[in-house]
Design a protein around this motif. Sequence first.
Motif, PDB file in Angstrom:
ATOM      1  N   ARG A 131       0.845  -1.161  -0.099  1.00 13.54           N
ATOM      2  CA  ARG A 131       0.091   0.107  -0.026  1.00 13.54           C
ATOM      3  C   ARG A 131       0.893   1.196  -0.052  1.00 13.54           C
ATOM      4  NH1 ARG A 131      -3.017  -3.207   3.861  1.00 13.54           N
ATOM      5  NH2 ARG A 131      -4.900  -3.834   3.002  1.00 13.54           N
ATOM      6  N   ARG A 184     -11.593  -3.290  -9.885  1.00 14.32           N
ATOM      7  CA  ARG A 184     -12.765  -4.088  -9.726  1.00 14.32           C
ATOM      8  C   ARG A 184     -13.558  -3.500  -8.290  1.00 14.32           C
ATOM      9  NH1 ARG A 184     -13.676  -8.998  -6.687  1.00 14.32           N
ATOM     10  NH2 ARG A 184     -15.323 -10.060  -7.767  1.00 14.32           N
ATOM     11  N   VAL A 188     -15.574  -3.859  -5.351  1.00 11.52           N
ATOM     12  CA  VAL A 188     -16.075  -5.245  -4.520  1.00 11.52           C
ATOM     13  C   VAL A 188     -17.299  -4.884  -3.547  1.00 11.52           C
ATOM     14  CG1 VAL A 188     -15.242  -6.409  -2.537  1.00 11.52           C
ATOM     15  CG2 VAL A 188     -13.720  -5.828  -4.431  1.00 11.52           C
ATOM     16  N   LYS A 192     -14.792  -0.192  -2.016  1.00 12.84           N
ATOM     17  CA  LYS A 192     -13.683  -1.155  -1.663  1.00 12.84           C
ATOM     18  C   LYS A 192     -13.317  -1.898  -3.002  1.00 12.84           C
ATOM     19  CE  LYS A 192     -13.621  -3.477   1.884  1.00 12.84           C
ATOM     20  NZ  LYS A 192     -14.047  -4.317   3.281  1.00 12.84           N
ATOM     21  N   VAL A 193     -12.159  -1.243  -3.528  1.00 14.95           N
ATOM     22  CA  VAL A 193     -11.698  -1.949  -4.718  1.00 14.95           C
ATOM     23  C   VAL A 193     -10.595  -2.911  -5.051  1.00 14.95           C
ATOM     24  CG1 VAL A 193     -12.804   0.088  -6.011  1.00 14.95           C
ATOM     25  CG2 VAL A 193     -10.328   0.111  -5.117  1.00 14.95           C
ATOM     26  N   GLN A 194     -10.426  -3.583  -5.839  1.00 12.76           N
ATOM     27  CA  GLN A 194      -9.321  -4.424  -5.998  1.00 12.76           C
ATOM     28  C   GLN A 194      -8.694  -4.186  -7.399  1.00 12.76           C
ATOM     29  OE1 GLN A 194     -10.644  -8.309  -5.651  1.00 12.76           O
ATOM     30  NE2 GLN A 194     -10.903  -8.544  -3.399  1.00 12.76           N
ATOM     31  N   LYS A 195      -7.216  -4.389  -7.494  1.00 15.78           N
ATOM     32  CA  LYS A 195      -6.498  -4.212  -8.738  1.00 15.78           C
ATOM     33  C   LYS A 195      -5.206  -5.186  -8.630  1.00 15.78           C
ATOM     34  CE  LYS A 195      -4.600  -0.942 -11.791  1.00 15.78           C
ATOM     35  NZ  LYS A 195      -4.318   0.627 -11.830  1.00 15.78           N
ATOM     36  N   ILE A 198      -2.674  -9.286  -5.856  1.00 18.34           N
ATOM     37  CA  ILE A 198      -3.956  -8.609  -5.954  1.00 18.34           C
ATOM     38  C   ILE A 198      -3.972  -7.823  -4.786  1.00 18.34           C
ATOM     39  CG2 ILE A 198      -6.628  -8.740  -5.836  1.00 18.34           C
ATOM     40  CD1 ILE A 198      -6.364 -11.196  -7.761  1.00 18.34           C
ATOM     41  N   GLU A 255      -6.218  -4.882  -2.246  1.00 21.75           N
ATOM     42  CA  GLU A 255      -7.468  -4.389  -1.944  1.00 21.75           C
ATOM     43  C   GLU A 255      -7.406  -3.280  -1.151  1.00 21.75           C
ATOM     44  OE1 GLU A 255     -11.036  -7.146  -1.073  1.00 21.75           O
ATOM     45  OE2 GLU A 255     -11.076  -5.984   0.716  1.00 21.75           O
ATOM     46  N   GLN A 256      -8.180  -2.236  -1.615  1.00 22.86           N
ATOM     47  CA  GLN A 256      -8.069  -0.874  -0.853  1.00 22.86           C
ATOM     48  C   GLN A 256      -9.232  -0.300  -0.856  1.00 22.86           C
ATOM     49  OE1 GLN A 256      -4.803   1.502  -2.547  1.00 22.86           O
ATOM     50  NE2 GLN A 256      -5.408   3.158  -1.173  1.00 22.86           N
TER      51      GLN A 256
END
Length: 511
Positions: free
Chosen positions: A39, A95, A97, A116-119, A126, A128-129
């Motif tokens: 992060r 993406r 979530v 909340k998204v993923q990449k 992967i 998630e943040q």
Amino acid sequence: MAQDTGMFTVHHTIGNVLCCKCGISMQPNAANMCANCLRSEIDITEGLQKHVIICHCPECDSYLQPPRTWIKAQLESKELLTFCVKRLKNLNKVRLVQAEFIWTEPHSKRIKVKLKVQKEVLHGAILEQAYTVEFVIQDQMCEACTRVQANPDQWIAAVQLRQHVTHRRTFFYLEQLILKHDAASRAIMIKQMDQGIDFFFSNRSHAVKFVEFIGKVVPSRSRNDKQLVSHDPKSNNYNYKYTFSVEISPVCREDLICLPPKVSNSLGNLGPLVICTKVSNHIALLDPLTLRNCFLDAEQYWRASFKSLLTSRQLVEYIVLDIEAVSSEVNIGGSKYALADAQVARISDFGKNDTIFNIRTHLGHILNPGDNALGYDLYAANSNDSELDKYKGFVLPDVILVKKSYEEKWQKKRGKPRSWKLKSLNMEIDDNVKGRDDEEKKENEYEIFLRDIEENADMRFRISLYRNKEYQPSEMASVTDDDDAPSVPLEELLADLDLSEAEDDNDSMRE
């Protein structure tokens, strides 16, 4: 399986590695970095919008979807959450979530949404943040509201609903149908007139759609006209005002009708005296002496229209002295009937005379000796109907019963609140309608309409009833109430809905 055969197996274990940045022990991944270091090194929300300005119309509580579409949505509703997410640009690079609202003060002009998204980042890892997007609300009236505020009378199309009868029960029922289907949502003004209701629209297509809806729920006919307001000879533009006049059939439920000879012959010599049992987009007619029935649509009715011989306001109360079944119970159009011979007497004749009528009725399945019933007194009625005079040699029955009476039970419940309530349209009242007598008449007719809802299950099925939160049943009322009295079952009421538009009972929605 290997243990059963006695074979030696080696348990596979996943070893830990050290993070290449901070050196803590971690499970290996494609980047060989722990989540905190990932992060700190990579921000997957970079380039995504975190501040968005949206336009809100305070009059109709709608939001602008560029370029010119306005979407109605309540605060913290699923529709508003979908609208806010669609306003974000570059969201297709990650993406999504989860999405949910963060509570803010309603007057703060701010809407906060937590996403909340993923990449996929380094070497297939992967990440998630979660991050927060702040939507700033700017008040801007939509075109329709702007036109209304500038000049409330600046309408483009008007629909005039009229029914030439002496009561408003049809409009009470029609109002509930309009509310259930949200048919008048585009109306900029609604005005109650002497014999009907006027609806004003800012667009001709909205008025046409409303007229089509009226034709699907009640037998009606319409005609339209237009008036030139202005003309620009340079650009050849014409501005018109359109008026749609909609006439609703004067035949209402429970009316007694004498069919014209031509109509009776076309229906297989039905009648000539029939009762209207149901009015929707067609009219249901029933011969109470033979149980023959037919259905007329709007086109058939207006081709050879007729009026009621006697209306429900002229019903007389009778008491059933004796009744004997003639035929078994039959189902006609979803309602049950049974022919029976009965002896009845007028309630008003008690203590005055001993007049007793021997009649045939279609209510043999619900009437018992001692019950009260409402019917038409043809023995004492003075009817000057031209259609009735055309039937030479036809002998009128003395009484035609229409329905069972619960007047005594209604008197016990008078003044007590009901466990349910109805919505109502926001209507302006014309100056010619206002008056104390008109208010009392309207209240009495509305009370009769509420009783009809409780007695008629088919009518309750077509409209929306809501629970009355202020209703508190008492133990004494439950003991004294008669089980035979009609009432609305609780399972037919819409629960967890608030009639107040100022309150919003929707919880935070998630995608």
